[in-house]
Design a protein around this motif. Structure first.
Motif, PDB file in Angstrom:
ATOM      1  N   GLN A   9     -11.807   2.474  60.087  1.00 19.49           N
ATOM      2  CA  GLN A   9     -12.344   2.592  58.746  1.00 19.49           C
ATOM      3  C   GLN A   9     -12.520   1.204  58.149  1.00 19.49           C
ATOM      4  OE1 GLN A   9      -9.571   5.227  56.689  1.00 19.49           O
ATOM      5  NE2 GLN A   9     -11.269   5.937  55.486  1.00 19.49           N
ATOM      6  N   CYS A  10     -13.543   1.032  57.342  1.00 22.13           N
ATOM      7  CA  CYS A  10     -13.707  -0.229  56.629  1.00 22.13           C
ATOM      8  C   CYS A  10     -12.662  -0.250  55.525  1.00 22.13           C
ATOM      9  CB  CYS A  10     -15.108  -0.351  56.049  1.00 22.13           C
ATOM     10  SG  CYS A  10     -15.336  -1.907  55.198  1.00 22.13           S
ATOM     11  N   ARG A  11     -11.760  -1.209  55.585  1.00 15.88           N
ATOM     12  CA  ARG A  11     -10.621  -1.203  54.690  1.00 15.88           C
ATOM     13  C   ARG A  11     -10.742  -2.184  53.543  1.00 15.88           C
ATOM     14  NH1 ARG A  11      -6.843  -1.498  59.945  1.00 15.88           N
ATOM     15  NH2 ARG A  11      -6.989   0.665  60.508  1.00 15.88           N
ATOM     16  N   LEU A  12     -11.520  -3.205  53.710  1.00 14.81           N
ATOM     17  CA  LEU A  12     -11.528  -4.291  52.741  1.00 14.81           C
ATOM     18  C   LEU A  12     -11.932  -3.809  51.356  1.00 14.81           C
ATOM     19  CD1 LEU A  12     -11.033  -7.252  52.342  1.00 14.81           C
ATOM     20  CD2 LEU A  12     -13.381  -7.687  53.007  1.00 14.81           C
ATOM     21  N   HIS A  13     -12.946  -2.956  51.274  1.00 14.31           N
ATOM     22  CA  HIS A  13     -13.422  -2.519  49.963  1.00 14.31           C
ATOM     23  C   HIS A  13     -12.407  -1.638  49.243  1.00 14.31           C
ATOM     24  CE1 HIS A  13     -14.483   1.065  52.285  1.00 14.31           C
ATOM     25  NE2 HIS A  13     -14.512   1.702  51.136  1.00 14.31           N
ATOM     26  N   GLN A  14     -11.385  -1.161  49.955  1.00 12.93           N
ATOM     27  CA  GLN A  14     -10.382  -0.304  49.343  1.00 12.93           C
ATOM     28  C   GLN A  14      -9.193  -1.096  48.797  1.00 12.93           C
ATOM     29  OE1 GLN A  14      -9.381   2.815  52.043  1.00 12.93           O
ATOM     30  NE2 GLN A  14     -11.460   3.552  52.176  1.00 12.93           N
ATOM     31  N   LEU A  15      -9.195  -2.406  48.967  1.00 11.70           N
ATOM     32  CA  LEU A  15      -8.121  -3.244  48.446  1.00 11.70           C
ATOM     33  C   LEU A  15      -8.505  -3.775  47.070  1.00 11.70           C
ATOM     34  CD1 LEU A  15      -7.127  -5.421  51.533  1.00 11.70           C
ATOM     35  CD2 LEU A  15      -6.128  -3.266  50.771  1.00 11.70           C
ATOM     36  N   SER A  16      -7.521  -3.859  46.198  1.00 17.91           N
ATOM     37  CA  SER A  16      -7.765  -4.439  44.875  1.00 17.91           C
ATOM     38  C   SER A  16      -7.945  -5.954  45.013  1.00 17.91           C
ATOM     39  CB  SER A  16      -6.592  -4.137  43.945  1.00 17.91           C
ATOM     40  OG  SER A  16      -5.454  -4.873  44.351  1.00 17.91           O
ATOM     41  N   GLY A  17      -8.476  -6.556  43.991  1.00 18.89           N
ATOM     42  CA  GLY A  17      -8.625  -8.008  43.987  1.00 18.89           C
ATOM     43  C   GLY A  17      -7.282  -8.706  44.120  1.00 18.89           C
ATOM     44  N   ARG A  60       2.527  -4.613  60.575  1.00 20.62           N
ATOM     45  CA  ARG A  60       3.981  -4.636  60.478  1.00 20.62           C
ATOM     46  C   ARG A  60       4.563  -5.861  59.784  1.00 20.62           C
ATOM     47  NH1 ARG A  60       6.745  -2.147  65.668  1.00 20.62           N
ATOM     48  NH2 ARG A  60       8.416  -2.284  64.160  1.00 20.62           N
ATOM     49  N   ASP A  61       3.787  -6.957  59.709  1.00 19.86           N
ATOM     50  CA  ASP A  61       4.353  -8.172  59.127  1.00 19.86           C
ATOM     51  C   ASP A  61       3.256  -9.081  58.584  1.00 19.86           C
ATOM     52  OD1 ASP A  61       3.246  -9.449  61.388  1.00 19.86           O
ATOM     53  OD2 ASP A  61       5.136  -9.450  62.460  1.00 19.86           O
ATOM     54  N   GLN A  62       3.693 -10.235  58.039  1.00 18.02           N
ATOM     55  CA  GLN A  62       2.746 -11.161  57.414  1.00 18.02           C
ATOM     56  C   GLN A  62       1.720 -11.713  58.391  1.00 18.02           C
ATOM     57  OE1 GLN A  62       4.906 -14.199  55.327  1.00 18.02           O
ATOM     58  NE2 GLN A  62       5.834 -12.751  53.905  1.00 18.02           N
ATOM     59  N   ARG A  63       2.175 -12.061  59.583  1.00 20.05           N
ATOM     60  CA  ARG A  63       1.230 -12.588  60.588  1.00 20.05           C
ATOM     61  C   ARG A  63       0.147 -11.578  60.913  1.00 20.05           C
ATOM     62  NH1 ARG A  63       5.611 -15.309  64.639  1.00 20.05           N
ATOM     63  NH2 ARG A  63       6.099 -17.080  63.298  1.00 20.05           N
ATOM     64  N   ALA A  64       0.544 -10.345  61.094  1.00 21.53           N
ATOM     65  CA  ALA A  64      -0.430  -9.295  61.404  1.00 21.53           C
ATOM     66  C   ALA A  64      -1.368  -9.064  60.221  1.00 21.53           C
ATOM     67  CB  ALA A  64       0.287  -8.005  61.789  1.00 21.53           C
ATOM     68  N   LEU A  65      -0.853  -9.192  59.002  1.00 23.52           N
ATOM     69  CA  LEU A  65      -1.691  -9.020  57.813  1.00 23.52           C
ATOM     70  C   LEU A  65      -2.743 -10.124  57.731  1.00 23.52           C
ATOM     71  CD1 LEU A  65      -2.241  -7.372  55.260  1.00 23.52           C
ATOM     72  CD2 LEU A  65      -0.578  -8.814  54.081  1.00 23.52           C
ATOM     73  N   VAL A  66      -2.343 -11.350  58.028  1.00 25.81           N
ATOM     74  CA  VAL A  66      -3.298 -12.464  58.023  1.00 25.81           C
ATOM     75  C   VAL A  66      -4.335 -12.270  59.132  1.00 25.81           C
ATOM     76  CG1 VAL A  66      -3.547 -14.959  58.384  1.00 25.81           C
ATOM     77  CG2 VAL A  66      -1.741 -14.083  56.889  1.00 25.81           C
ATOM     78  N   ALA A  67      -3.900 -11.850  60.316  1.00 23.70           N
ATOM     79  CA  ALA A  67      -4.843 -11.578  61.413  1.00 23.70           C
ATOM     80  C   ALA A  67      -5.825 -10.490  61.001  1.00 23.70           C
ATOM     81  CB  ALA A  67      -4.083 -11.182  62.669  1.00 23.70           C
ATOM     82  N   TRP A  68      -5.319  -9.457  60.338  1.00 18.02           N
ATOM     83  CA  TRP A  68      -6.176  -8.367  59.863  1.00 18.02           C
ATOM     84  C   TRP A  68      -7.201  -8.904  58.864  1.00 18.02           C
ATOM     85  CZ3 TRP A  68      -7.101  -6.394  55.024  1.00 18.02           C
ATOM     86  CH2 TRP A  68      -7.783  -5.184  54.972  1.00 18.02           C
ATOM     87  N   GLY A  69      -6.750  -9.789  57.958  1.00 14.26           N
ATOM     88  CA  GLY A  69      -7.662 -10.384  56.983  1.00 14.26           C
ATOM     89  C   GLY A  69      -8.782 -11.169  57.648  1.00 14.26           C
ATOM     90  N   LEU A  70      -8.458 -11.863  58.738  1.00 19.48           N
ATOM     91  CA  LEU A  70      -9.494 -12.572  59.504  1.00 19.48           C
ATOM     92  C   LEU A  70     -10.479 -11.597  60.136  1.00 19.48           C
ATOM     93  CD1 LEU A  70      -7.335 -15.303  61.240  1.00 19.48           C
ATOM     94  CD2 LEU A  70      -9.276 -15.727  59.717  1.00 19.48           C
ATOM     95  N   GLU A  71      -9.957 -10.537  60.743  1.00 22.07           N
ATOM     96  CA  GLU A  71     -10.810  -9.540  61.395  1.00 22.07           C
ATOM     97  C   GLU A  71     -11.740  -8.855  60.401  1.00 22.07           C
ATOM     98  OE1 GLU A  71      -8.108  -6.827  63.222  1.00 22.07           O
ATOM     99  OE2 GLU A  71      -7.476  -8.263  64.743  1.00 22.07           O
ATOM    100  N   GLN A  72     -11.264  -8.618  59.193  1.00 14.25           N
ATOM    101  CA  GLN A  72     -12.047  -7.916  58.180  1.00 14.25           C
ATOM    102  C   GLN A  72     -13.015  -8.819  57.434  1.00 14.25           C
ATOM    103  OE1 GLN A  72     -11.952  -4.500  57.599  1.00 14.25           O
ATOM    104  NE2 GLN A  72     -10.710  -4.526  59.447  1.00 14.25           N
ATOM    105  N   GLY A  73     -12.916 -10.142  57.659  1.00 13.01           N
ATOM    106  CA  GLY A  73     -13.805 -11.077  56.987  1.00 13.01           C
ATOM    107  C   GLY A  73     -13.314 -11.517  55.617  1.00 13.01           C
ATOM    108  N   LEU A  74     -12.104 -11.121  55.241  1.00 13.67           N
ATOM    109  CA  LEU A  74     -11.539 -11.555  53.967  1.00 13.67           C
ATOM    110  C   LEU A  74     -11.174 -13.038  54.022  1.00 13.67           C
ATOM    111  CD1 LEU A  74     -10.339 -11.056  51.147  1.00 13.67           C
ATOM    112  CD2 LEU A  74      -8.237 -10.334  52.267  1.00 13.67           C
ATOM    113  N   LEU A  75     -10.692 -13.467  55.174  1.00 15.20           N
ATOM    114  CA  LEU A  75     -10.280 -14.851  55.378  1.00 15.20           C
ATOM    115  C   LEU A  75     -11.235 -15.559  56.320  1.00 15.20           C
ATOM    116  CD1 LEU A  75      -6.497 -14.208  56.048  1.00 15.20           C
ATOM    117  CD2 LEU A  75      -7.516 -15.000  53.915  1.00 15.20           C
TER     118      LEU A  75
END
Length: 85
Positions: A9-17, A60-75
């Motif tokens: 699922q596209c997740r980025l648009h479901q996150l608040s600012g 599960r953790d901060q590293r995975a969250l940052v990796a996810w942000g890269l994959e989603q194009g947020l970072l």
């Protein structure tokens, strides 16, 4: 209550600012305490927000969250701060 996102699922648009800013702050190398000072929140509030964010995006953790942000194009790679320990 927010529903957990399903794989693919596209997740980025479901996150608040604020949630997106939290991910960027982590990528920039800020600790929970530093983020609390930057955002004028209590440290335990930042930790709770992170915990909820992990659950929402399925990591599960901060590293995975940052990796996810890269994959989603947020970072972007330029957002990352590398620290040698």
């Amino acid at each position: 209550m927010q529903q957990r996102l399903q794989p693919g699922q596209c997740r980025l648009h479901q996150l608040s600012g604020e949630e997106q800013e939290l991910i960027v702050d982590l990528a920039r190398g800020h600790t929970c305490g530093e983020i609390a000072l930057l955002r004028q929140r209590r440290c335990d509030s930042v930790r709770r927000a992170l915990s909820n964010l992990y659950r929402r995006v399925g990591v599960r953790d901060q590293r995975a969250l940052v990796a996810w942000g890269l994959e989603q194009g947020l970072l972007r790679p330029s957002d990352l701060v590398c620290q040698l320990r």
